[in-house]
Motif scaffolding. Structure first.
Motif, PDB file in Angstrom:
ATOM      1  N   ILE A   1       0.797  -1.310   0.199  1.00 41.29           N
ATOM      2  CA  ILE A   1      -0.108   0.046   0.039  1.00 41.29           C
ATOM      3  C   ILE A   1       0.874   1.171   0.055  1.00 41.29           C
ATOM      4  O   ILE A   1       1.710   1.429   0.855  1.00 41.29           O
TER       5      ILE A   1
ATOM      6  N   GLY B   1       0.279   6.008   3.721  1.00 42.34           N
ATOM      7  CA  GLY B   1      -0.325   5.603   5.230  1.00 42.34           C
ATOM      8  C   GLY B   1      -1.389   6.628   5.760  1.00 42.34           C
ATOM      9  O   GLY B   1      -1.164   6.697   7.012  1.00 42.34           O
TER      10      GLY B   1
ATOM     11  N   GLY C   1      -5.348   4.321   3.277  1.00 43.25           N
ATOM     12  CA  GLY C   1      -4.457   3.391   3.109  1.00 43.25           C
ATOM     13  C   GLY C   1      -4.278   2.380   4.481  1.00 43.25           C
ATOM     14  O   GLY C   1      -4.316   1.162   4.455  1.00 43.25           O
ATOM     15  N   LEU C   2      -4.307   3.192   5.558  1.00 40.95           N
ATOM     16  CA  LEU C   2      -4.157   2.225   7.027  1.00 40.95           C
ATOM     17  C   LEU C   2      -5.603   1.525   7.049  1.00 40.95           C
ATOM     18  O   LEU C   2      -5.503   0.445   7.562  1.00 40.95           O
TER      19      LEU C   2
ATOM     20  N   ALA D   1      -5.433  -1.761   5.009  1.00 37.28           N
ATOM     21  CA  ALA D   1      -4.667  -2.432   5.463  1.00 37.28           C
ATOM     22  C   ALA D   1      -5.082  -3.316   6.755  1.00 37.28           C
ATOM     23  O   ALA D   1      -5.088  -4.434   6.818  1.00 37.28           O
TER      24      ALA D   1
ATOM     25  N   VAL E   1       2.994  -1.160   4.151  1.00 35.54           N
ATOM     26  CA  VAL E   1       2.265   0.357   4.019  1.00 35.54           C
ATOM     27  C   VAL E   1       3.484   1.084   3.807  1.00 35.54           C
ATOM     28  O   VAL E   1       4.429   1.126   4.729  1.00 35.54           O
TER      29      VAL E   1
ATOM     30  N   GLU F   1       4.779   4.857   3.851  1.00 32.36           N
ATOM     31  CA  GLU F   1       4.628   6.268   4.043  1.00 32.36           C
ATOM     32  C   GLU F   1       5.707   7.224   4.051  1.00 32.36           C
ATOM     33  O   GLU F   1       6.779   7.021   4.920  1.00 32.36           O
TER      34      GLU F   1
ATOM     35  N   TYR G   1      -4.687   4.157  12.887  1.00 29.07           N
ATOM     36  CA  TYR G   1      -3.137   3.840  13.311  1.00 29.07           C
ATOM     37  C   TYR G   1      -3.169   2.875  14.294  1.00 29.07           C
ATOM     38  O   TYR G   1      -2.327   1.898  14.178  1.00 29.07           O
TER      39      TYR G   1
ATOM     40  N   ILE H   1       0.940  -6.749   9.534  1.00 28.84           N
ATOM     41  CA  ILE H   1       0.979  -5.296   8.660  1.00 28.84           C
ATOM     42  C   ILE H   1       2.529  -4.630   9.136  1.00 28.84           C
ATOM     43  O   ILE H   1       2.711  -4.399  10.350  1.00 28.84           O
TER      44      ILE H   1
ATOM     45  N   LEU I   1       4.845  -1.409   8.743  1.00 28.75           N
ATOM     46  CA  LEU I   1       5.008   0.214   8.110  1.00 28.75           C
ATOM     47  C   LEU I   1       6.273   0.586   8.017  1.00 28.75           C
ATOM     48  O   LEU I   1       7.281   0.204   8.824  1.00 28.75           O
TER      49      LEU I   1
ATOM     50  N   ASP J   1      -2.294   7.402  -1.880  1.00 23.86           N
ATOM     51  CA  ASP J   1      -1.613   8.513  -1.204  1.00 23.86           C
ATOM     52  C   ASP J   1      -2.273   9.788  -1.410  1.00 23.86           C
ATOM     53  O   ASP J   1      -2.531  10.191  -0.194  1.00 23.86           O
TER      54      ASP J   1
END
Length: 402
Positions: A13, A16, A20-21, A24, A36, A38, A130, A139, A141, A176
């Protein structure tokens, strides 16, 4: 000469942000390996700063937030009821009013709700999503580095980061922004409309109650949205041409409050600025398609709305709900979750909602910000027809509540 080995992830992805989050987290229960990416720091995701934006969430969006274990992470005192709404045009006292769905509307659409929706600060939504993501071990990040390049074909998608890391994946999700570079890199064009205006957002305290009613005021030369938080605190969204926005921001707090009070004719009593002010350019974007190869668009990279209908993030959550449902169904059946068939179905379902809403909103904004005599007459007629044609009003109410 050295080469960087490509890493593999089941889903990558790009972005973030909350969409997007949320995606996820929504597909995390599949057990897929999700990455993800970011460009901002993880601390900015964990502790997002107040940015002036209050998000109007529909009942459908609330359900999606509940499904990803984010709704319960928001302090109940920070979730504000949106009981009803009205639209005002120019100097006329006549208003287009939307209340709790009537018996007719409930019968027509099965819309059994007791309020229009909810208002929650953008930074609280971001933090809640988050925090929910951080409970999931599958997941990963990757924060603090941007995407240099993405590409895709019918077999795989590829991502190269600015720090040199490379990834490949059977499904690339681009989440994004409405100005997405990744969207352009995979060859998806977009309809873009620059309204030539800016919005100023902030919180105002006032002596008279707002009765938890949202008000959209299409005055001549300025549009003002009043979004109720507590009875005596309202989020104000002022939309003017970009030069005037700078002049307004240059005012001191007292003069700013007087100007807002003047705009609304003192309807909320004495007003006081109680937050920082934030300004954003108004640009609407709608991608001409939502997927290419094994890359797919969600959130603002797919559709970035004018805020007048307060549906931008709701559409983002709709994209999350539709795509995650299809991906989870495919995984459960051991099917290819990044196939053209899956992504084409997502595009059809999401596009069915976004296209009419995007173009309809742009047309409405154009009409209600044009101050010629014919436009003023048309504006008044639209409000009166919408108010007195029950099926049309029921349809609009259905869209407002989700």
């Amino acid at each position: 000469m050295t080469t960087t080995t490509s890493q593999t992830a089941d889903i990558i992805i790009v972005g973030g942000g909350p969409a997007g989050l949320a995606f996820a987290r929504s597909v995390a229960d599949t057990g897929l390996n999700i990455v993800v990416i970011e460009k901002n720091s993880e601390d900015s995701l964990a502790n997002p700063a107040y940015d002036g934006r209050e998000i109007a969430l529909t009942h459908a969006s609330k359900r999606t937030m509940q499904d990803i274990d984010a709704w319960g992470r928001i302090d109940e005192t920070q979730i504000h009821l949106l009981k009803d709404a009205s639209v005002l045009d120019g100097n006329s006292p006549y208003q287009l009013y939307f209340g709790v769905p009537s018996q007719f509307e409930r019968k027509l659409f099965g819309n059994d709700v007791d309020n229009l929706g909810y208002l929650v600060s953008n930074n609280l939504i971001r933090k809640a999503v988050y925090d929910s993501v951080k409970t999931q071990q599958n997941i990963r990040l990757l924060c603090g580095t941007g995407v240099k390049n993405v590409s895709t074909n019918d077999v795989c998608s590829y991502v190269e980061l600015e720090n040199g890391e490379k990834f490949d994946t059977p499904l690339l999700v681009i989440a994004d922004s409405r100005f997405s570079a990744s969207r352009r890199q995979i060859g998806i064009s977009a309809d873009s409309h620059d309204f030539g205006r800016s919005m100023i957002v902030c919180r105002m305290e006032h002596t008279l109650s707002n009765h938890h009613r949202a008000v959209e005021c299409f005055y001549y030369g300025v549009t003002l949205a009043l979004l109720p938080l507590t009875e005596n605190v309202t989020n104000c969204v002022i939309t003017v041409n970009s030069q005037e926005a700078q002049d307004i921001l240059a005012l001191n707090a007292d003069d700013f409050a007087k100007k807002v009070t003047q705009y609304i004719g003192g309807q909320l009593g004495e007003m006081k600025l109680i937050s920082t002010q934030h300004t954003y350019p108004l640009v609407g974007v709608h991608a001409n398609r939502f997927y290419q190869g094994r890359a797919v668009l969600i959130g603002d990279s797919a559709v970035g709305m004018h805020p007048v209908t307060a549906h931008g993030f709701n559409l983002g959550l709709n994209s999350v709900a539709v795509l995650s449902k299809l991906v989870k169904q495919a995984v459960a059946k051991n099917q290819d979750y990044g196939s053209q068939k899956i992504l084409a179905r997502y595009e059809r379902e999401h596009m069915l909602i976004t296209r009419p809403m995007y173009h309809g909103t742009n047309a409405m904004v154009k009409l209600f910000t044009t101050d010629s005599k014919p436009a003023k007459l048309a504006r008044s007629a639209v409000l009166r027809i919408s108010n007195n044609l029950p099926p049309l009003k029921a349809l609009i109410t259905k869209q407002l509540t989700g």
